[in-house]
Scaffold this active site. Structure first.
Site, mmCIF file in Angstrom:
data_model
loop_
_atom_site.group_PDB
_atom_site.id
_atom_site.type_symbol
_atom_site.label_atom_id
_atom_site.label_comp_id
_atom_site.label_asym_id
_atom_site.label_seq_id
_atom_site.Cartn_x
_atom_site.Cartn_y
_atom_site.Cartn_z
ATOM 1 N N ASP A 1 19.846 -1.056 -18.674
ATOM 2 C CA ASP A 1 19.766 -2.224 -17.794
ATOM 3 C C ASP A 1 18.752 -3.224 -18.353
ATOM 4 O O ASP A 1 17.588 -2.882 -18.555
ATOM 5 C CB ASP A 1 19.344 -1.762 -16.399
ATOM 6 C CG ASP A 1 19.236 -2.890 -15.401
ATOM 7 O OD1 ASP A 1 19.565 -4.043 -15.746
ATOM 8 O OD2 ASP A 1 18.817 -2.628 -14.265
ATOM 9 N N CYS B 1 0.096 3.306 3.593
ATOM 10 C CA CYS B 1 0.518 2.896 4.936
ATOM 11 C C CYS B 1 1.571 1.802 4.946
ATOM 12 O O CYS B 1 2.084 1.460 6.013
ATOM 13 C CB CYS B 1 -0.701 2.458 5.756
ATOM 14 S SG CYS B 1 -1.403 0.863 5.230
ATOM 15 N N CYS C 1 0.835 -1.201 0.000
ATOM 16 C CA CYS C 1 0.000 0.000 0.000
ATOM 17 C C CYS C 1 0.872 1.254 0.000
ATOM 18 O O CYS C 1 1.738 1.406 0.876
ATOM 19 C CB CYS C 1 -0.919 0.000 1.224
ATOM 20 S SG CYS C 1 -1.905 1.503 1.390
ATOM 21 N N CYS D 1 -6.380 -2.608 0.809
ATOM 22 C CA CYS D 1 -5.261 -2.577 1.753
ATOM 23 C C CYS D 1 -5.686 -3.232 3.050
ATOM 24 O O CYS D 1 -6.807 -3.031 3.532
ATOM 25 C CB CYS D 1 -4.823 -1.135 2.008
ATOM 26 S SG CYS D 1 -3.550 -0.997 3.299
ATOM 27 N N CYS E 1 -5.337 0.019 5.964
ATOM 28 C CA CYS E 1 -5.991 1.330 5.917
ATOM 29 C C CYS E 1 -7.169 1.251 4.951
ATOM 30 O O CYS E 1 -7.357 0.222 4.290
ATOM 31 C CB CYS E 1 -4.987 2.414 5.511
ATOM 32 S SG CYS E 1 -4.576 2.454 3.747
#
EC number: 6.3.5.13
Length: 405
Positions: free
Chosen positions: A329, A197, A194, A210, A213
């Site tokens: 990369d 949070c 999340c 989530c 939260c």
């Protein structure tokens, strides 16, 4: 001066001129993009994947109302936007693809009517920001422009968080300025945590939430269903595209949602989406030496999975470069599951073909290395050849096809 520079760039074969003219113009007048934007109703389209196609579809849909300026070749930084608006002249509308890093800057300059937020996932790991940082930048930019309408992807937790006002206790409830669309999300590996949070994101079917939260998937207003799109009234519109894959139905849903913010009815816009075929060469089909060649651009793990969904079960050429526009990369190849290619003839080429060879070997996908595109054509039977390539590899193959697309 800027138009002359663009013409010289095209004549010299150094590009289509969609950037250099704007670059010179901005050097002369740093506020040129703002001046060119004034008086137009503007939509911005941003995200990691699907920007160019969604911009093209949205331009077609908004075109119901009148002339639309757009950066149709994918030059998605301020210099490209400046060139596109200058070249278009006076138009009532503009639909601009925006590199996700530049969204805040372009929001400030153009004062758009609506912003479409498509998705966020890892891309060009050697130089791009981490995806949660990008979500934070988007969120901070939107906080400074609370009058802007937002069309956002309900299936991507990072996008939902970016589009939701900070401090809003009613997480998961639609903020008044946001219209949500749902097109499904195959790539989840960048959104298990999340952004609010730090707790785990859980998923069940289409839903996500989530565990720590109130952040959760909002109820979408626009939904891809079967071969069409449900609008906010519940009406279903069949979408007949010349572009492959379910992902492009999602791009079409986004286009209809953005066009609706300008007052375009879906029933009027949906037929215009079918006129879009090739988008800057992507999805183009070319017949050569008895082979029907289809070109698919894939630049990061999420878009490679989408390309596998679009591609037919036919001989497939994969091409990988690692030049500056691609990102240097290639470790991201290990985030792609190449198992869907098992059982078909696979050929590889490009500057970093050997990196790809190791990755395919790890995934138990047999392959043949070819040095040129012509070698690839000679190695497959007549019929369909799918080509999946990243940025510069895609352009190399277009050049080998003598720019017939």
């Amino acid at each position: 001066m800027s138009r002359t520079a663009a013409a010289l760039s095209r004549a010299a074969g150094r590009g289509d001129g969609s950037v250099i003219g704007g670059w010179i113009g901005l050097k002369i007048d740093p506020d040129l993009l703002a001046h060119l934007s004034a008086g137009r109703a503007i939509a911005l389209v941003s995200g990691t994947n699907g920007k160019t196609t969604t911009t093209r579809l949205t331009s077609a849909a908004v075109g119901v109302l009148g002339r639309v300026a757009t950066n149709s070749f994918g030059a998605n930084m301020p210099s490209g936007h400046t060139s596109a608006l200058a070249k278009a002249g006076s138009t009532p509308y503009a639909v601009l693809e925006v590199d996700e890093h530049y969204l805040a800057q372009v929001l400030e300059a153009t004062e758009p009517h609506v912003v479409a937020l498509l998705n966020l996932s890892r891309d060009q790991l050697d130089r791009a920001k981490e995806v949660a940082m990008m979500a934070q930048l988007w969120r901070a930019a939107l906080v400074r422009h609370t009058d802007v309408r937002v069309v956002a992807n309900a299936d991507d937790p990072l996008v939902v968080w970016a589009a939701t006002p900070p401090g809003d206790p009613a997480r998961g409830i639609n903020p008044p300025h946001v219209t949500w669309f749902s097109a499904g999300q195959r790539w989840h590996d960048d959104s298990w945590v999340c952004p609010e949070c730090g707790s785990t994101i859980q998923r069940s079917g289409e839903q996500w939430w989530c565990t720590g939260c109130p952040l959760r998937r909002p109820e979408p207003h626009w939904v891809v269903e079967d071969e069409g799109v449900l609008d906010p009234t519940g009406a279903w519109h069949k979408v007949s595209l010349q572009l492959p894959g379910k992902v492009n139905l999602g791009n079409a849903a986004t286009a209809l949602a953005v066009a609706a913010e300008f007052g375009v009815r879906p029933v009027d816009a949906v037929s215009r989406l079918g006129i879009v075929t090739s988008v800057a060469g992507r999805y183009a089909q070319v017949d050569k030496d008895g082979r029907n060649i289809r070109l698919l651009l894939a630049k990061n793990p999420a878009s490679w999975l989408e390309a596998f969904d679009m591609a037919d079960d036919a001989p497939t050429l994969l091409s990988i470069n690692a030049r500056d526009p691609d990102g240097l990369d290639t470790s991201w190849l290990y985030d792609v599951d190449f198992a869907p290619l098992r059982g078909r003839q696979v050929l590889i080429t490009g500057d970093r073909a050997y990196d790809l060879a190791v990755r395919l070997d790890v995934n138990d996908v047999p392959f043949q290395h070819v040095r040129t595109f012509d070698d690839a054509l000679r190695s497959v039977p007549p019929g369909r050849l799918e080509v999946i390539a990243n940025y510069t590899a895609f352009q190399d193959i277009r050049a080998e096809l003598d720019r017939v697309i």
